[in-house]
Design an enzyme around this catalytic site. Structure first.
Site, mmCIF file in Angstrom:
data_model
loop_
_atom_site.group_PDB
_atom_site.id
_atom_site.type_symbol
_atom_site.label_atom_id
_atom_site.label_comp_id
_atom_site.label_asym_id
_atom_site.label_seq_id
_atom_site.Cartn_x
_atom_site.Cartn_y
_atom_site.Cartn_z
ATOM 1 N N CYS A 62 0.677 -1.121 0.436
ATOM 2 C CA CYS A 62 0.345 -0.154 0.012
ATOM 3 C C CYS A 62 0.830 1.384 -0.006
ATOM 4 C CB CYS A 62 -1.057 -0.475 0.748
ATOM 5 S SG CYS A 62 -0.131 -0.484 2.856
ATOM 6 N N HIS A 91 53.369 6.124 32.513
ATOM 7 C CA HIS A 91 53.524 6.790 33.433
ATOM 8 C C HIS A 91 53.845 6.045 34.644
ATOM 9 C CE1 HIS A 91 49.674 6.674 30.751
ATOM 10 N NE2 HIS A 91 49.993 7.413 30.137
#
Lengths: 128, 508
Positions: B131, B421
């Site tokens: 549709c 670190h």
């Protein structure tokens, strides 16, 4: 008056500003400064009796002086007077009027641009 | 004392006495409650603030061949179209799908564009059905071409709202605007004594079906808004925190761009400034007394947005008179304040609504249904899998450096443990700084011998009790690769790295 001083790399290591303050009767306030060995700029406000002589001295020492007039401008169409900018201004150049209209003062503005970035409707522009 | 019908008759006859909520405050102060309650028929309120929970239902009409839109974009902003074929809900805070535009022109801006009468681009995709065969559409639309454009805002006009500050040492960009570091400013959003629901705090006249001013049009209250709460602390009758709010609707085709604005809170996103005004019929002395409330009598809490958890700590209470002076004291320091909502526009709205009533263009309504006054609390959303905290991460052996360590020792330590670190600590393991492999390279290049000369002293840290998701955001925002974990006494407990977090998210 407010002006940008431009320092070329050849003069950045000379103590021109301290000579200026020692030798002339002026009021002198550094609003912004960004000077590296490659040269740089400084935004100053200068006043006092010997202001004109002091400016001549600066120019003689090789500093380019560019006076600035209008710094901050509000777009009246875009501004909704919300006041988000008021508390962000470091020099109180933005204040609410009695009816809560947001007023910006060109004379006080140092052009930091914090209000420009934080305005919800992008209504404040900093121009020179 | 009076009824809504009697007041409407007076409006019709041109005899109604209408004042703004600000005028009402001074009238009661000057002439007394009894006299003023008899004299005044209607009090108008107003607010013009950033209301994120706003949006609009749009109906585009059917194309030929027809399409059942499943994804819809208006000027690049996605609208939800999982309802029928050609309807969509455009939400105010939806960012633009074009990353170059992003937060600068979102749903709220498109709503403003439409109200200004501008043409906007509609693009939609569909899967195609028998549709509705069309699978793609691209066309121009405007407010005029739309069948309906109905603003429906699920949560507007909050009764009260906390003011915001930021105790951290970095600038935060929030829906409460830009918050400067170290409690550098305070932003607040309520219109105070003009605000609609602060003038009828027990919802004696405002309810479902009430006709209102919405963005320059006549709109309606649909009922209580989402996150509506009743069981809250009150002072002078009004809640000291969020509490009640309203779900509003209005026809965009009737709206005026002067009273609605698309906006962007920097680094937060789009939001819609909504202008709303509600009339309060002064039916008796009790209602008159409530509408006479002043800024001094309305209290809110200043809370710390530096804490990115659901419950944020209160810094101090404050009333709107204090906040509106432009500065407020926090820990002995005068801190500047920003309103965020436009007090100028709020008053314009209250005056505009008064004008409508004075001219007989606007009539009052009795609510079809009362708003709830008890039994509602806002429930939190519990995450079924509880959030992982920093302390839950499996820590590697703690490797630390001391301030008088030699650069080559530190370099060896990094290589030996394959780390980038190294936290620098004092004898009690309290954090002094952090050194990275880049800092070491820098030290070698410039012939520096002391660790204290090359380490970073301003360190971004993680606390043990913080959720890992908050740390992931912090790593991302600061463009760093790792940060030390600190306990309550500022002692280093370990390191958390971007890799640890991505392993956690990628894993199990």
């Amino acid at each position: 008056m407010k002006a940008w001083l431009t320092f070329s790399p050849s003069i950045v290591n000379r103590a021109i500003i301290s000579d200026l303050v020692k030798n002339f009767e002026i009021t002198f306030n550094i609003l912004r400064a960004d000077i590296t060995p490659k040269g740089g700029k400084m935004l100053i406000e200068i006043g006092g009796k010997q202001r004109k002589q002091a400016i001549k001295f600066l120019e003689k020492e090789g500093i380019k002086l560019t006076p600035i007039k209008k710094v901050v401008k509000k777009d009246e169409e875009k501004c909704i007077d919300c006041g988000a900018c008021i508390s962000l201004c470091p020099v109180k150049a933005i204040c609410p009027a009695d009816d809560w209209t947001v007023d910006v003062d060109d004379q006080l503005c140092i052009g930091c641009g914090f209000c420009t970035f934080s305005c919800p409707t992008r209504a404040i522009k900093v121009t020179e | 004392m009076k009824t809504v019908e009697e007041i409407n008759q007076r409006i019709k006859d041109g005899d109604a006495v209408v004042v703004t909520a600000a005028e009402m405050t001074s009238l009661v102060k000057d002439n007394g409650l009894k006299e003023t309650a008899k004299e005044v028929d209607v009090v108008t309120t107003g607010t013009f603030g950033a209301m994120c929970s706003s949006g609009a239902f749009l109906n585009f009409g059917h194309s030929d061949p027809p399409i059942k839109m499943s994804r819809t974009f208006i000027n690049g902003v996605e609208a939800y179209s999982g309802l029928a074929a050609v309807d969509a809900y455009l939400g105010a805070t939806q960012p633009n799908r074009n990353p170059d535009v992003g937060l600068e022109h979102g749903g709220a801006h498109v709503i403003e564009d439409l109200i200004r009468g501008e043409e906007v681009e509609l693009y939609a995709e569909a899967y195609g059905t028998d549709c509705y065969p069309l699978t793609e559409i691209k066309t121009q639309i405007s407010l005029e071409s739309l069948n309906q454009a109905i603003m429906v805002n699920p949560r507007n006009c909050y009764q009260n709202y906390a003011a915001a500050t930021n105790s951290t040492d970095e600038t935060l960009y929030t829906y409460m605007g830009t918050l400067l570091p170290n409690n550098g400013n305070v932003s607040y959003s309520s219109a105070g004594e003009l605000s609609p629901l602060l003038n009828d705090p027990y919802f004696q006249t405002i309810g479902t079906g009430t006709r209102i001013f919405l963005c320059g049009a006549q709109g309606y209250i649909m009922g209580e808004g989402t996150q509506f709460a009743t069981d809250v602390e009150r002072k002078n009758g009004v809640p000291v925190s969020t509490a009640g709010n309203l779900m509003l609707k209005g026809d965009m085709k009737e709206m005026d761009a002067d009273f609605v604005r698309g906006a962007t809170m920097p680094k937060y996103g789009p939001t819609l400034y909504v202008g709303a005004g509600i009339p309060i019929p002064v039916l008796n002395e009790e209602i008159a007394k409530r509408t006479a409330i002043s800024d001094e009598e309305i209290e809110c809490r200043i809370i710390d947005y530096g804490v990115t958890r659901r419950s944020k700590p209160t810094v101090r209470p404050a009333n709107y008179h204090e906040l509106k002076t432009g500065t407020i004291e926090l820990d002995g320091v005068e801190v500047p304040t920003s309103p965020l909502s436009s007090h100028k526009k709020a008053l314009e709205i209250a005056l505009e609504l008064k004008k409508w009533i004075d001219k007989g263009e606007f009539y009052l309504t009795s609510p079809v249904e009362k708003l709830p006054t008890e039994g509602l609390v806002v429930k939190p959303l519990e995450i079924q899998k509880p959030s992982i905290l920093v302390k839950d991460l499996k820590g590697e052996a703690l490797i630390l450096a001391r301030p008088n360590d030699q650069i080559n020792e530190v370099a060896q330590k990094m290589v030996k443990n394959s780390i980038n670190h190294l936290p620098v600590v004092d004898e009690r393991n309290k954090l002094l700084g952090i050194v990275t492999s880049w800092d070491i390279a820098n030290a070698v290049a410039h012939g520096k011998k002391n660790l204290t000369d090359v380490m970073t002293k301003k360190v971004i840290i993680a606390r043990e009790e913080e959720p890992v998701d908050v740390i992931a955001r912090r790593i991302d925002k600061n463009k760093i690769s790792g940060l030390p974990v600190i306990d309550k006494d500022n002692r280093v407990k370990g390191m958390v790295t971007a890799e640890d977090i991505s392993r956690l998210i990628g894993g199990d």
